[in-house]
Design a protein around this motif. Structure first.
Motif, PDB file in Angstrom:
ATOM      1  N   GLU A 144      -7.252 -14.087   8.376  1.00  0.00           N
ATOM      2  CA  GLU A 144      -7.894 -13.378   7.536  1.00  0.00           C
ATOM      3  C   GLU A 144      -8.570 -12.139   8.156  1.00  0.00           C
ATOM      4  OE1 GLU A 144     -10.638 -15.616   4.569  1.00  0.00           O
ATOM      5  OE2 GLU A 144     -10.284 -17.122   6.263  1.00  0.00           O
ATOM      6  N   ALA A 145      -9.190 -12.477   9.405  1.00  0.00           N
ATOM      7  CA  ALA A 145      -9.937 -11.178  10.143  1.00  0.00           C
ATOM      8  C   ALA A 145      -9.102 -10.128  10.417  1.00  0.00           C
ATOM      9  CB  ALA A 145     -10.478 -11.875  11.292  1.00  0.00           C
ATOM     10  N   LEU A 146      -7.873 -10.455  10.867  1.00  0.00           N
ATOM     11  CA  LEU A 146      -6.963  -9.450  11.328  1.00  0.00           C
ATOM     12  C   LEU A 146      -6.469  -8.706   9.825  1.00  0.00           C
ATOM     13  CD1 LEU A 146      -4.404 -11.413  13.900  1.00  0.00           C
ATOM     14  CD2 LEU A 146      -6.033  -9.369  14.224  1.00  0.00           C
ATOM     15  N   ARG A 147      -6.048  -9.400   9.001  1.00  0.00           N
ATOM     16  CA  ARG A 147      -5.575  -8.874   7.460  1.00  0.00           C
ATOM     17  C   ARG A 147      -6.774  -7.984   7.087  1.00  0.00           C
ATOM     18  NH1 ARG A 147      -5.875 -13.112   2.851  1.00  0.00           N
ATOM     19  NH2 ARG A 147      -8.039 -12.993   3.306  1.00  0.00           N
ATOM     20  N   GLU A 148      -8.068  -8.286   7.204  1.00  0.00           N
ATOM     21  CA  GLU A 148      -9.161  -7.376   6.808  1.00  0.00           C
ATOM     22  C   GLU A 148      -9.346  -6.316   7.746  1.00  0.00           C
ATOM     23  OE1 GLU A 148     -12.394 -10.400   6.692  1.00  0.00           O
ATOM     24  OE2 GLU A 148     -11.524 -11.416   5.087  1.00  0.00           O
ATOM     25  N   ALA A 149      -9.176  -6.440   9.032  1.00  0.00           N
ATOM     26  CA  ALA A 149      -9.240  -5.137  10.107  1.00  0.00           C
ATOM     27  C   ALA A 149      -8.192  -4.514   9.710  1.00  0.00           C
ATOM     28  CB  ALA A 149      -9.200  -5.853  11.362  1.00  0.00           C
ATOM     29  N   GLY A 150      -6.753  -4.653   9.398  1.00  0.00           N
ATOM     30  CA  GLY A 150      -5.967  -3.859   9.041  1.00  0.00           C
ATOM     31  C   GLY A 150      -6.110  -3.069   7.771  1.00  0.00           C
ATOM     32  N   ALA A 151      -6.737  -3.752   7.015  1.00  0.00           N
ATOM     33  CA  ALA A 151      -6.840  -3.028   5.715  1.00  0.00           C
ATOM     34  C   ALA A 151      -7.915  -1.815   5.844  1.00  0.00           C
ATOM     35  CB  ALA A 151      -7.300  -3.914   4.624  1.00  0.00           C
ATOM     36  N   ALA A 152      -8.890  -2.179   6.507  1.00  0.00           N
ATOM     37  CA  ALA A 152      -9.874  -1.485   7.037  1.00  0.00           C
ATOM     38  C   ALA A 152      -9.352  -0.079   7.988  1.00  0.00           C
ATOM     39  CB  ALA A 152     -10.986  -1.796   8.032  1.00  0.00           C
ATOM     40  N   LEU A 153      -8.248  -0.159   8.610  1.00  0.00           N
ATOM     41  CA  LEU A 153      -7.535   1.025   9.447  1.00  0.00           C
ATOM     42  C   LEU A 153      -6.893   1.756   8.302  1.00  0.00           C
ATOM     43  CD1 LEU A 153      -6.849  -0.887  12.647  1.00  0.00           C
ATOM     44  CD2 LEU A 153      -8.588   0.853  12.288  1.00  0.00           C
ATOM     45  N   GLY A 154      -6.754   1.483   7.141  1.00  0.00           N
ATOM     46  CA  GLY A 154      -6.029   2.273   6.228  1.00  0.00           C
ATOM     47  C   GLY A 154      -4.721   1.576   5.628  1.00  0.00           C
ATOM     48  N   LEU A 155      -4.201   0.284   6.118  1.00  0.00           N
ATOM     49  CA  LEU A 155      -3.112  -0.268   5.363  1.00  0.00           C
ATOM     50  C   LEU A 155      -3.466  -0.765   4.059  1.00  0.00           C
ATOM     51  CD1 LEU A 155      -2.042  -2.375   8.554  1.00  0.00           C
ATOM     52  CD2 LEU A 155      -0.830  -0.304   7.760  1.00  0.00           C
ATOM     53  N   ASP A 156      -2.668  -0.875   3.167  1.00  0.00           N
ATOM     54  CA  ASP A 156      -2.757  -1.528   1.835  1.00  0.00           C
ATOM     55  C   ASP A 156      -2.914  -2.882   2.220  1.00  0.00           C
ATOM     56  OD1 ASP A 156      -0.430  -2.930   0.981  1.00  0.00           O
ATOM     57  OD2 ASP A 156       0.523  -1.129   1.639  1.00  0.00           O
ATOM     58  N   LYS A 157      -3.653  -3.567   1.220  1.00  0.00           N
ATOM     59  CA  LYS A 157      -3.936  -5.171   1.499  1.00  0.00           C
ATOM     60  C   LYS A 157      -2.821  -6.100   1.567  1.00  0.00           C
ATOM     61  CE  LYS A 157      -8.647  -4.825  -0.620  1.00  0.00           C
ATOM     62  NZ  LYS A 157      -9.510  -5.413  -1.578  1.00  0.00           N
ATOM     63  N   ALA A 158      -1.775  -5.622   0.692  1.00  0.00           N
ATOM     64  CA  ALA A 158      -0.664  -6.673   0.832  1.00  0.00           C
ATOM     65  C   ALA A 158       0.081  -6.656   2.124  1.00  0.00           C
ATOM     66  CB  ALA A 158       0.365  -6.243  -0.457  1.00  0.00           C
ATOM     67  N   THR A 159       0.210  -5.047   2.480  1.00  0.00           N
ATOM     68  CA  THR A 159       0.995  -4.928   3.826  1.00  0.00           C
ATOM     69  C   THR A 159       0.115  -5.632   4.940  1.00  0.00           C
ATOM     70  OG1 THR A 159       2.047  -2.832   3.135  1.00  0.00           O
ATOM     71  CG2 THR A 159       2.066  -3.159   5.527  1.00  0.00           C
ATOM     72  N   ALA A 160      -1.157  -5.537   5.189  1.00  0.00           N
ATOM     73  CA  ALA A 160      -2.129  -5.935   6.075  1.00  0.00           C
ATOM     74  C   ALA A 160      -1.929  -7.499   6.010  1.00  0.00           C
ATOM     75  CB  ALA A 160      -3.560  -5.474   5.849  1.00  0.00           C
ATOM     76  N   ALA A 161      -1.818  -8.063   4.925  1.00  0.00           N
ATOM     77  CA  ALA A 161      -1.813  -9.799   4.858  1.00  0.00           C
ATOM     78  C   ALA A 161      -0.433 -10.132   5.457  1.00  0.00           C
ATOM     79  CB  ALA A 161      -1.824 -10.123   3.352  1.00  0.00           C
ATOM     80  N   LYS A 162       0.788  -9.320   5.051  1.00  0.00           N
ATOM     81  CA  LYS A 162       1.991  -9.714   5.455  1.00  0.00           C
ATOM     82  C   LYS A 162       2.236  -9.619   7.148  1.00  0.00           C
ATOM     83  CE  LYS A 162       6.967  -9.403   4.547  1.00  0.00           C
ATOM     84  NZ  LYS A 162       7.991  -8.584   3.488  1.00  0.00           N
ATOM     85  N   LEU A 163       1.652  -8.500   7.473  1.00  0.00           N
ATOM     86  CA  LEU A 163       1.802  -8.439   8.936  1.00  0.00           C
ATOM     87  C   LEU A 163       0.840  -9.222   9.691  1.00  0.00           C
ATOM     88  CD1 LEU A 163       1.246  -4.199   8.956  1.00  0.00           C
ATOM     89  CD2 LEU A 163       3.163  -5.776   9.768  1.00  0.00           C
ATOM     90  N   ALA A 164      -0.431  -9.618   9.263  1.00  0.00           N
ATOM     91  CA  ALA A 164      -1.130 -10.762   9.731  1.00  0.00           C
ATOM     92  C   ALA A 164      -0.600 -12.038   9.903  1.00  0.00           C
ATOM     93  CB  ALA A 164      -2.602 -10.613   9.301  1.00  0.00           C
ATOM     94  N   ARG A 165      -0.155 -12.399   8.527  1.00  0.00           N
ATOM     95  CA  ARG A 165       0.411 -13.646   8.576  1.00  0.00           C
ATOM     96  C   ARG A 165       1.664 -13.881   9.367  1.00  0.00           C
ATOM     97  NH1 ARG A 165       4.264 -16.032   5.055  1.00  0.00           N
ATOM     98  NH2 ARG A 165       4.007 -18.095   4.440  1.00  0.00           N
ATOM     99  N   GLN A 166       2.744 -13.118   9.214  1.00  0.00           N
ATOM    100  CA  GLN A 166       4.079 -13.214  10.192  1.00  0.00           C
ATOM    101  C   GLN A 166       3.796 -13.068  11.504  1.00  0.00           C
ATOM    102  OE1 GLN A 166       6.508 -14.369   8.621  1.00  0.00           O
ATOM    103  NE2 GLN A 166       7.500 -14.686  10.947  1.00  0.00           N
ATOM    104  N   THR A 167       2.672 -12.212  12.189  1.00  0.00           N
ATOM    105  CA  THR A 167       2.320 -12.183  13.517  1.00  0.00           C
ATOM    106  C   THR A 167       1.852 -13.625  13.706  1.00  0.00           C
ATOM    107  OG1 THR A 167       1.758  -9.789  13.200  1.00  0.00           O
ATOM    108  CG2 THR A 167       0.830 -11.074  15.173  1.00  0.00           C
TER     109      THR A 167
END
Length: 270
Positions: free
Chosen positions: A181-204
Motif C-alpha cells: 500500500e505504501a509503495l503504491r501511494e508513494a508511486g502515485a505521489a511521484l506522478g504515476l496514475d493510481k492504477a499503474t502505481a498499484a500494479k507496479l507495487a503489487r507485482q514487485t
C-alpha cells in the motif's frame, strides 16, 4: 490407513486444511467436521464430500486427530464435555489459547499441540509455528501431516515463542500488504496514475517473494544484488536505514508480541 481426523469448527482455516489434506490424498471418508451453521455445513459437504455434523461429541468419536478450529473466545464452550480417548492428538489453531487452558478443559489424556498458522494457508502457501509439551517424533509427524496441508511447518522450543510467531508470521502478511500500500501511494505521489502505481507495487511484491523463494542466496544478499553503488536503490535503502526503518519494524513486532501475550493472559482466565 490414514488417521481419522475430526475438525471442531468449519471456518476458512479449517477448509484450507481439509482441502490440502484431500489434495494430498487423505480420504474424505476419514474427515469429519463439527459445524453448527447449516449453510456453512452444506458448503463444506458439497465442496469436499466430508461428513459434517452439528454435535462436537459425535464428531470426535473414534478420531485419532482432533483439530480445534474455532475462535479463541468460544473455545471453552466448544470443547466442553468432549470425551477423548487416551492418546488422541489434539491440535489447536486458536490464537492465544494456551496449553494449560486446553489441559484444564480436556483433561489429562489427549496429546496436545498448539500452533499458529497464517492466512496464506488458504492458498497452501502458509507457514505454521508449532509447539508441544512432549514433541515425540510420532507426534511431530502426526501434527505435520495435517499442517503441511497449509504450507511449511516450524517447531518452537517454548510455548511463549508462539507469541513471537504470531507477531512475525501470524500478523506478517498484513505488514507486506501495508508495505505494498505504501509503495503504491508513494508511486502515485511521484506522478504515476493510481492504477499503474498499484500494479507496479503489487507485482514487485509478488516477484520479489518468488525470487526469495527460489534463490539459493539469503535475502540480505538478494538486497545487495540489486543495490548498485551510488544508484537509486542505494539512495532509498540508505534513507530507510537512516530513518530507523529496521528499528521501526522491531518495535512493531514487539508490540504485536506483547499483545499476543496479553490476549493469552485474558483467555487463560476464562
Amino acid at each position: 490407513m490414514s488417521d481419522s481426523i475430526a475438525f471442531i469448527g468449519g471456518g476458512q482455516m479449517a477448509a484450507a486444511l481439509i482441502g490440502g489434506l484431500l489434495k494430498a490424498g487423505h480420504p474424505a471418508a476419514r474427515v469429519t467436521v463439527a459445524e453448527p451453521d447449516a449453510s456453512r455445513a452444506k458448503l463444506l459437504h458439497d465442496q469436499f464430500g466430508v461428513m459434517v455434523k452439528t454435535s462436537a461429541s459425535e464428531t470426535v468419536a473414534g478420531a485419532q486427530i482432533v483439530v480445534l478450529a474455532v475462535k479463541p473466545q468460544v473455545m471453552n464452550e466448544a470443547v466442553r464435555g468432549l470425551k477423548l480417548a487416551a492418546g488422541t492428538t489434539v491440535i489447536s489453531i486458536a490464537a492465544g489459547v494456551r496449553l494449560a487452558s486446553l489441559r484444564r478443559w480436556l483433561g489429562p489424556t489427549p496429546l496436545l499441540v498448539r500452533c499458529m498458522p497464517n492466512t496464506p494457508a488458504l492458498l497452501g502457501a502458509g507457514i505454521t509455528g508449532l509447539y508441544a509439551e512432549t514433541p515425540s517424533p510420532a507426534l511431530r509427524a502426526q501434527a505435520e501431516s495435517v499442517l503441511h496441508a497449509a504450507g511449511e511447518c516450524v517447531w518452537v522450543t517454548a510455548e511463549a515463542q508462539l507469541d513471537a510467531v504470531t507477531a512475525l508470521s501470524g500478523s506478517g502478511p498484513a505488514y507486506y500488504f501495508w508495505l505494498t500500500e505504501a509503495l503504491r501511494e508513494a508511486g502515485a505521489a511521484l506522478g504515476l496514475d493510481k492504477a499503474t502505481a498499484a500494479k507496479l507495487a503489487r507485482q514487485t511484491f509478488i516477484g520479489a517473494a518468488r525470487m526469495a523463494e527460489h534463490s539459493v542466496d539469503d535475502v540480505s544478499q538478494l538486497r545487495v544484488n540489486v543495490t548498485s553503488k551510488g544508484g537509486t536503490t542505494e539512495a532509498a535503502v540508505n534513507h530507510l536505514d537512516t530513518a530507523g526503518g529496521r528499528a521501526l519494524f522491531a518495535q512493531a513486532l514487539a508490540a504485536a508480541n506483547r499483545r499476543a501475550a496479553e490476549l493469552g493472559d485474558t483467555l487463560e482466565k476464562t
